[in-house]
Design an enzyme around this catalytic site. Structure first.
Site, mmCIF file in Angstrom:
data_model
loop_
_atom_site.group_PDB
_atom_site.id
_atom_site.type_symbol
_atom_site.label_atom_id
_atom_site.label_comp_id
_atom_site.label_asym_id
_atom_site.label_seq_id
_atom_site.Cartn_x
_atom_site.Cartn_y
_atom_site.Cartn_z
ATOM 1 C CG ASP A 1 -2.398 4.635 3.827
ATOM 2 O OD1 ASP A 1 -2.352 5.072 2.559
ATOM 3 O OD2 ASP A 1 -3.285 4.964 4.397
ATOM 4 N N PRO B 1 -5.506 14.294 4.065
ATOM 5 C CG PRO B 1 -7.206 12.535 4.008
ATOM 6 C CD PRO B 1 -6.771 13.878 3.445
ATOM 7 N N GLY B 2 -3.119 11.972 5.419
ATOM 8 C CA GLY B 2 -2.103 10.797 5.017
ATOM 9 C C GLY B 2 -0.789 11.466 5.481
ATOM 10 C CG LEU C 1 4.830 5.084 -5.834
ATOM 11 C CD1 LEU C 1 5.251 4.077 -6.849
ATOM 12 C CD2 LEU C 1 5.982 5.413 -5.041
ATOM 13 N NE ARG C 2 -0.030 11.450 -2.927
ATOM 14 C CZ ARG C 2 -0.933 10.927 -1.980
ATOM 15 N NH1 ARG C 2 -1.756 10.010 -2.903
ATOM 16 N NH2 ARG C 2 -1.109 10.929 -0.868
ATOM 17 C CG ASN D 1 -9.744 8.540 5.505
ATOM 18 O OD1 ASN D 1 -10.234 7.910 6.880
ATOM 19 N ND2 ASN D 1 -10.207 8.634 4.556
ATOM 20 C CG HIS E 1 -2.006 0.953 1.269
ATOM 21 N ND1 HIS E 1 -3.061 0.537 1.902
ATOM 22 C CD2 HIS E 1 -1.929 2.262 0.686
ATOM 23 C CE1 HIS E 1 -4.116 1.887 1.698
ATOM 24 N NE2 HIS E 1 -3.228 2.738 1.003
#
Ligand SMILES: NC(=O)N[C@@H](CC(=O)O)C(=O)O
Length: 424
Positions: free
Chosen positions: A302, A320-321, A58-59, A275, A55
């Site tokens: 994540d 979130p992240g 990498l955007r 999240n 999970h």
């Protein structure tokens, strides 16, 4: 790269066993003549199978200012990983063969870890109709995991269809379990701290209700379900029950849910916004126990990099992240202790099995593919966000002293990290 193809890792402890030498040649852990090999002094180091992250965000494509396949791959290698599964919530969304092949190709070009794309379940993550799962499965990226992560596949009929579809080729649906009607406007865990801070709560039942529904659907269809970032004690009980019934379900927990609690929100620092949200200590305790006893199968990061403008703002507006790749092993080590066999199982073997990554998750013994990482368990380091290989800085561990340090990582016999530094 001009590096020799032969390495002798001297005096290493494989998974905590007595010291030995490991010869690495032609991409495998070999036996035989070490003449001419470059020597890596591994006195005091532990060899683990290269870590596998199920999970990772990498955007790329779309938010290359926050992360690229290359920068995320470098962060992964530095964290001891040899393979990562790239989440589909990019822009454009990875919901076609074209996008998953692009991500796969970028991963190969970077050459620091194996990047295995995850495909979206629904077109544009919109939860309305199924994406081209078959086309992604038969593409060059050979997608086996599908997820709308960031969004829940909340429509039960779509979820059922997705489970049925992937059953044909042994695929798995990785669900972001969040009943959206129960989390409208949510900012943090629903509980005493949220009440005190006056922030809208994200109730545990929003996660638990979806997991309960999905394990029943998976049982009905006879297909495979994977539950992303499990965060509550109640979810653990639902999973325990489902596994006892023989449902084909696996589950992950993130390092941050194993370590941090919702008390962190009292700082109003959006670095702690994530999240699902950070939960109370009683949930953290239940997650740790479930990771030890196997109800939770794996640790998954994540890793969710975000640009400064998306994090350094008011809590309510922040995305979130949290970053995770470079700190996951240290945090798991602090939670599980030096139980190397268990760490190898939860961070390498089991995630490789779930993802179907056959070349990964093998203990570094003669004959195995040389995907491995060398860890110094005695080292301590203070987390400095400025030192991260990620393009983003949103680590929740800044200033914390963490145990363990990745000294070297090998991908198919080639070092990606040596002396704690990325090789390229
Ligand atoms: N885990 C997170 O807090 N963020 C994820 C997506 C998500 O699961 O919301 C992201 O892509 O940033």
């Amino acid at each position: 790269m001009n590096a020799p193809h032969k390495y002798l890792i001297k005096g290493v402890s494989v998974l905590g066993r007595p010291k030995t030498d490991l010869l690495i040649q032609d991409g495998v852990v070999a036996e035989g003549d070490a003449k001419g090999a470059e020597v890596v002094d591994a006195d005091g180091l532990v060899a683990l199978p290269g870590l596998v992250d199920l999970h990772t965000h990498l955007r790329e494509p779309g938010r290359e200012d926050a992360e690229t396949v290359e920068s995320g791959s470098r962060a992964a290698a530095l964290g001891g990983y040899t393979a990562v599964c790239a989440m589909a919530n990019t822009s454009p969304v990875a919901d076609t063969a074209g996008v998953v092949e692009q991500v796969y190709r970028l991963g190969r070009e970077a050459g620091l870890v194996d990047v295995q794309p995850i495909g979206a379940v629904t077109v544009g993550l919109a939860g309305e109709r199924l994406a081209e799962l078959g086309a992604m499965a038969t593409s060059a990226a050979a997608v086996r995991i599908f997820s709308d992560d960031g969004h829940c596949v909340s429509d039960p009929k779509l979820m059922r269809r997705a489970l049925e579809y992937v059953k044909a080729f042994g695929g798995v649906i990785a669900q972001h379990a969040e009943e959206p009607r129960l989390t409208e406007g949510a900012q943090m865990h629903e509980g005493e701290v949220a009440t005190r801070l006056g922030l809208t709560g994200w109730p545990a039942v929003a996660e638990e209700a979806i997991i309960a529904r999905d394990v029943l659907l998976a049982e009905h269809v006879g297909s495979r379900l994977h539950v992303c970032h499990v965060s509550t004690a109640g979810s653990v009980e639902v999973l325990r029950h489902a596994k006892a019934r023989g449902v084909r379900v696996t589950a992950e927990v993130t390092p941050h849910h194993l370590l941090l609690t919702d008390e962190r929100a009292t700082s109003y620092d959006p670095v702690f916004k994530v999240n699902p949200p950070l939960r109370p200590a009683s949930d953290v305790e239940a997650l740790r126990k479930a990771l030890k006893d196997g109800v939770i199968d794996i640790v998954a990061t994540d890793h969710a990099p975000h640009a400064v403008e998306d994090k350094e703002c008011e809590w309510a507006y922040a995305r979130p992240g949290m970053l995770g790749l470079e700190t996951a092993l240290s945090i798991t080590l602090s939670v599980l202790g030096e139980d190397w066999d268990l760490i190898a199982e939860r961070m390498s073997r089991a995630p490789a099995r779930i993802a179907g990554l056959d070349g990964h998750g093998h203990d570094p013994v003669p004959g195995a593919p040389a995907n491995l990482t060398l860890v110094d368990p005695a080292a301590r380091r203070v987390v400095d966000p400025a030192e991260s290989a990620s393009r983003s800085r949103n680590t929740p561990y800044a200033g914390m002293t963490l145990p363990g340090r990745v000294v070297a990582t090998f991908l198919r016999g080639t070092p990606t990290v040596l002396d704690g530094k990325a090789v390229k």
